[in-house]
Write an enzyme that holds these catalytic residues in place. Structure first.
Site, mmCIF file in Angstrom:
data_model
loop_
_atom_site.group_PDB
_atom_site.id
_atom_site.type_symbol
_atom_site.label_atom_id
_atom_site.label_comp_id
_atom_site.label_asym_id
_atom_site.label_seq_id
_atom_site.Cartn_x
_atom_site.Cartn_y
_atom_site.Cartn_z
ATOM 1 N N ILE A 190 0.827 -1.224 0.000
ATOM 2 C CA ILE A 190 0.000 0.000 0.000
ATOM 3 C C ILE A 190 0.856 1.266 0.000
ATOM 4 O O ILE A 190 0.377 2.327 -0.371
ATOM 5 C CB ILE A 190 -0.976 0.057 1.202
ATOM 6 C CG1 ILE A 190 -0.230 -0.113 2.534
ATOM 7 C CG2 ILE A 190 -2.068 -0.999 1.058
ATOM 8 C CD1 ILE A 190 -1.071 0.230 3.757
ATOM 9 N N ALA A 227 -5.643 -3.697 4.617
ATOM 10 C CA ALA A 227 -4.253 -4.148 4.767
ATOM 11 C C ALA A 227 -3.641 -3.626 6.063
ATOM 12 O O ALA A 227 -3.588 -2.410 6.275
ATOM 13 C CB ALA A 227 -3.429 -3.657 3.575
ATOM 14 N N TYR A 235 -1.188 -2.004 18.716
ATOM 15 C CA TYR A 235 -2.113 -2.301 17.613
ATOM 16 C C TYR A 235 -3.292 -1.318 17.647
ATOM 17 O O TYR A 235 -3.603 -0.652 16.643
ATOM 18 C CB TYR A 235 -2.601 -3.753 17.724
ATOM 19 C CG TYR A 235 -3.760 -4.051 16.810
ATOM 20 C CD1 TYR A 235 -3.607 -3.980 15.428
ATOM 21 C CD2 TYR A 235 -5.019 -4.371 17.332
ATOM 22 C CE1 TYR A 235 -4.689 -4.234 14.580
ATOM 23 C CE2 TYR A 235 -6.089 -4.626 16.494
ATOM 24 C CZ TYR A 235 -5.916 -4.551 15.121
ATOM 25 O OH TYR A 235 -6.990 -4.784 14.294
#
Ligand code: UDP
Length: 329
Positions: free
Chosen positions: A53, A75, A142
């Site tokens: 990307i 993604a 995350y």
């Protein structure tokens, strides 16, 4: 026919969304690095670009060649434990690369984007079910890597007119109803696939992480959402943006929580197989309850889950595991 670029279209949620897009009359185009995705999860009829990307030249080329009008962006790296060990990897792969991806899209004139976000943006909630207005205090890199992206979008909207919806998923689960697509993560860390691998005899027992939480049976409550309902939420979000729904964040869940023990019990019923349990210590960073408040997506996007009973989630996931005991290999 509208062409929709799907980054991460060879991943678990991406591959189900690609198939659902095609079924609903869209033309999906996949961009995937195949670092964690599986080429076999995408039909050979779908245009497939193997790349990153952050490769802006490639992204601009795809938009031009394929006449892309909107993007669904999956993604990303998505392992919480790995993010704690390598936070820089997550800030690079998720946050920095998304910034480059969206810049290239905006330069190419693509201004409509649906983003794969997470309930991990909330951290440990004070209030359950969790409304979108709850404070965001992620407790792992995350969750932070995804929250930073959401926050960046508000500024990209002001400066360049980006229209965006971030879908904060609760626990994605289940598989295509015929078991032809499913969840295949390496390493696998999620409860439902590990429970079903135990039913298959590939593992001796399922570890239950913590039995002393403040929940009715002492095990954690989670809001499991079928991957096909999630796929549909992305398409409704795309259509919503096209018809004047404002940018913003939306929870995607059912509003109901199931405990780890309830999931295992339902899996025993669905599979008809014994599933031995090993009661184990708590896993660090697990809140006792994560359940979505879902009025916003139901009211503004007209979304309702159709496949997310815990039985149907386990039945479809079991069909996948029986057909593909070793995943996509
Ligand atoms: N869990 C468990 N044993 C496992 C994996 C997960 O008891 O082998 C529990 C975990 O502690 C959590 C729930 O199952 O309460 C769902 O975990 P999962 O990793 O599937 O998703 P998360 O909620 O972390 O996104």
């Amino acid at each position: 026919m509208e062409s929709i670029l799907v980054s991460g279209g060879a991943g678990y949620i991406g591959s189900h969304t690609v198939r659902t897009l095609a079924e609903q009359g869209y033309r999906p185009i996949v961009l995937d690095s195949l670092v964690t995705g599986h080429r076999q999860s995408v039909s050979l009829d779908v245009p497939f670009y193997h790349g990153d990307i952050a490769d802006s030249d490639l992204v601009r080329k795809i938009v031009e060649i394929e006449q892309v009008s909107a993007v669904i962006h999956f993604a990303a790296r998505s392992l919480v434990g790995e993010s704690v060990e390598k936070p820089d990897l997550y800030f690079e792969e998720n946050t920095a690369k998304t910034n480059r991806f969206v810049s290239a899209l905006l330069q190419s004139g693509v201004k409509r984007l649906i983003f794969s976000s997470t309930a991990a943006t909330y951290g440990i909630p004070d209030e359950v079910p969790i409304p979108e207005s709850a404070p965001t205090n992620p407790i792992n890199p995350y969750g932070l890597s995804k929250l930073m992206i959401e926050q960046s979008f508000a500024w990209l909207e002001k400066a360049y007119g980006l229209k965006w919806i971030a879908l904060r998923y609760f626990n994605a689960a289940g598989a295509a109803l015929d078991g032809s697509l499913g969840e295949d993560h390496i390493p696998e860390t999620h409860l439902i696939p590990l429970v079903l691998k135990t039913a298959l005899g590939q593992r001796e027992a399922i570890s239950v992480f913590g039995t002393d939480y403040s929940t009715p049976d002492g095990t954690c409550l989670r809001d499991y959402i079928h991957v096909l309902d999630l796929a549909n939420a992305h398409i409704l979000a795309l259509e919503g943006l096209a018809t004047g729904v404002g940018s913003g964040v939306y929870n995607v869940g059912t509003g109901s929580g199931y405990s780890v023990k309830e999931v295992i019990e339902t899996a025993r019923f669905v599979t008809g197989r014994p599933i031995p349990v090993l009661e184990s210590p708590r896993r660090p960073g697990d809140p006792d309850k994560l359940v979505a408040k879902v009025e916003k997506i139901q009211t503004l996007l007209g979304w309702t889950p159709e496949h997310s009973s815990i039985e149907q989630i386990l039945q479809s996931a079991w069909a996948w595991h029986l057909k593909h005991p070793n995943g996509y290999l």
